[in-house]
Scaffold this motif. Sequence first.
Motif, PDB file in Angstrom:
ATOM      1  N   VAL A  12       0.874  -1.177   0.000  1.00 12.95           N
ATOM      2  CA  VAL A  12       0.000   0.000   0.000  1.00 12.95           C
ATOM      3  C   VAL A  12       0.908   1.223   0.000  1.00 12.95           C
ATOM      4  CG1 VAL A  12      -1.669   1.320   1.361  1.00 12.95           C
ATOM      5  CG2 VAL A  12      -1.858  -1.186   1.209  1.00 12.95           C
ATOM      6  N   VAL A  13       0.613   2.193  -0.845  1.00 11.75           N
ATOM      7  CA  VAL A  13       1.436   3.396  -0.941  1.00 11.75           C
ATOM      8  C   VAL A  13       0.682   4.576  -0.323  1.00 11.75           C
ATOM      9  CG1 VAL A  13       2.540   5.056  -2.495  1.00 11.75           C
ATOM     10  CG2 VAL A  13       2.676   2.606  -2.979  1.00 11.75           C
ATOM     11  N   ALA A  22       9.305  14.411  -4.274  1.00 13.85           N
ATOM     12  CA  ALA A  22       8.511  15.645  -4.286  1.00 13.85           C
ATOM     13  C   ALA A  22       7.636  15.741  -5.524  1.00 13.85           C
ATOM     14  CB  ALA A  22       9.450  16.850  -4.215  1.00 13.85           C
ATOM     15  N   SER A  23       7.262  14.583  -6.104  1.00 10.19           N
ATOM     16  CA  SER A  23       6.434  14.579  -7.307  1.00 10.19           C
ATOM     17  C   SER A  23       4.995  14.929  -6.972  1.00 10.19           C
ATOM     18  CB  SER A  23       6.492  13.202  -7.982  1.00 10.19           C
ATOM     19  OG  SER A  23       7.821  12.857  -8.300  1.00 10.19           O
ATOM     20  N   GLY A  24       4.233  15.265  -8.001  1.00  7.57           N
ATOM     21  CA  GLY A  24       2.822  15.575  -7.834  1.00  7.57           C
ATOM     22  C   GLY A  24       1.984  14.317  -7.718  1.00  7.57           C
ATOM     23  N   MET A  53       0.665   8.382  -8.239  1.00  2.00           N
ATOM     24  CA  MET A  53      -0.302   7.340  -8.574  1.00  2.00           C
ATOM     25  C   MET A  53       0.296   6.351  -9.584  1.00  2.00           C
ATOM     26  SD  MET A  53      -3.074   7.673  -6.811  1.00  2.00           S
ATOM     27  CE  MET A  53      -4.237   6.703  -7.766  1.00  2.00           C
ATOM     28  N   LYS A  54       1.063   6.866 -10.540  1.00  2.60           N
ATOM     29  CA  LYS A  54       1.719   5.984 -11.505  1.00  2.60           C
ATOM     30  C   LYS A  54       2.721   5.067 -10.796  1.00  2.60           C
ATOM     31  CE  LYS A  54       1.308   8.721 -15.734  1.00  2.60           C
ATOM     32  NZ  LYS A  54       2.040   9.431 -16.814  1.00  2.60           N
ATOM     33  N   SER A 111       0.386  -1.897  -6.359  1.00  2.00           N
ATOM     34  CA  SER A 111      -0.208  -1.607  -5.051  1.00  2.00           C
ATOM     35  C   SER A 111      -1.696  -1.929  -5.069  1.00  2.00           C
ATOM     36  CB  SER A 111      -0.019  -0.128  -4.699  1.00  2.00           C
ATOM     37  OG  SER A 111       1.349   0.217  -4.684  1.00  2.00           O
ATOM     38  N   PRO A 112      -2.201  -2.537  -4.009  1.00  2.00           N
ATOM     39  CA  PRO A 112      -3.644  -2.783  -3.953  1.00  2.00           C
ATOM     40  C   PRO A 112      -4.426  -1.506  -3.697  1.00  2.00           C
ATOM     41  CG  PRO A 112      -2.604  -3.492  -1.916  1.00  2.00           C
ATOM     42  CD  PRO A 112      -1.493  -3.090  -2.849  1.00  2.00           C
TER      43      PRO A 112
END
Length: 497
Positions: free
Chosen positions: A385-386, A418-420, A425-426, A433-434
Amino acid sequence: MSKKDAQPSTAPLTGKDLARKPRGFPDKREGLIHAQAKLVETVTSVYRQWGFEALDTGAFEYADALGKFLPDSDRPNAGVFSLQDDDEQWMALRYDLTAPLARFVAEQGQGLGRPFRRYAAGPVWRNEKPGPGRFREFWQCDADTVGAPGLHADAEMIAMGAEALRALGMQPGEFVIRVNTRRLLNGVLDGVGASSADTRLAILRALDKLDRLGISGVADLLGAGRKDESGDFTKGAGLGAEEVKRVLAFAEAGAETRAMTLANLAKATGSTEEGKAGLAELEAIALALEALGAPEDDVKIDPSVVRGLEYYTGPVFEAELLREVTGEDGKTYRIGSIGGGGRYDDLVARFTGETVPATGFSIGISRLAAALAILGEGGKLDGPVVVLNLDKDNPGLALGIAAELRRGGIRAEAYMGASGMRPQMKYADRRSSPAVVIVGGDEIEKGTVTIKDLEIGAEKAKAISSNEEYREARPGQIEVPRSEMVEAVRRIVEAQR
């Protein structure tokens, strides 16, 4: 400059040229590692259920203890990977899991007790030319019984092997274990007057090609020879027409049931002593298989099984995956052999001079994992899980949430960087990830978290045609109080498993 004059460059490699691995040694990422570990766990749990105990003999053996794979004394790396120890003895990475077992049994002596029933799983190494699907390092999972002379021990190996394959999820008709015996084949060879080693080997090689060439192709190889589609000619065994007919009758004796096959073999093998003895072996195995409850679909007596006869001393068996896959060229392929075994009563005798009965079964874990991956059944990757990091200046919140999930027994990580939102999500999608956990300003103010089920979200998103509709529907997304986060995530993860 001619090819003869060309020499390999001796300049040291630099930069990206240094990033290379030896041929035949595959890199494995988590998906394959996870799939192989699951296969090993499933197979060994069956072995343990049948009363076998674990044994790990280590990766290296002395080169002169490798049995059938013993390299020449002046070529210690022939077929194996060897190195010289500080006492000048040659050691080699194990070629299989059976030779180390034989050494262990001989070294332990009578104090080990007989029969000794062990299983082992691990990598083996072979110094052979690698190719597509052919590696120099791969995993096997074996079970062996040492010290049991009866044919019931061979039947037990066969039935247990079939149960292990069923435990892996294989259904009736998707695999088969084919059984034969060396003595039956010897009887057929004696019956057609094949006295020379070359003729006997030519007949066995012809039978081994039955699946690929069919009866007519094998008939040519038993007789004068065969020319293939490219025009290449293979010399045959030189049998006369009656002898060819007799061998083919033996090869075609396989039937729907074990009893029917045995009846056919009784007619086809003639009256040689070896043939009678071989038929009696198969009859005893068939009787034991019935007592063990081994289904007819799973285990068949097949007179065309001839592999490993230079090694095995009695019954031989081969496990084959029957399911087919369509390749990129549009052709249909069968995966083929995924394991096998047999009786090898001479292996321990190399050390003790005493013939010790032994039988075993081996499943090629690496080959089976590759086959299941080709069939699209390698298993779903259990990604973490992220927790998205939406506060670039202070990632502490995301780190704390990830820690809370881990304390609840959930595999989790906080996004580092520090990405958006979109790149994060990518990243989660790439990690299989579930779910992701999102905590922004609104959630902080309300004391909640947003959880997105990526599997359900992806499925529901297929029916959404516009960005506006997607943002409004928020497929697979729920908002729960922070105190309920762990249980909500747990439900999503367990549902996907």
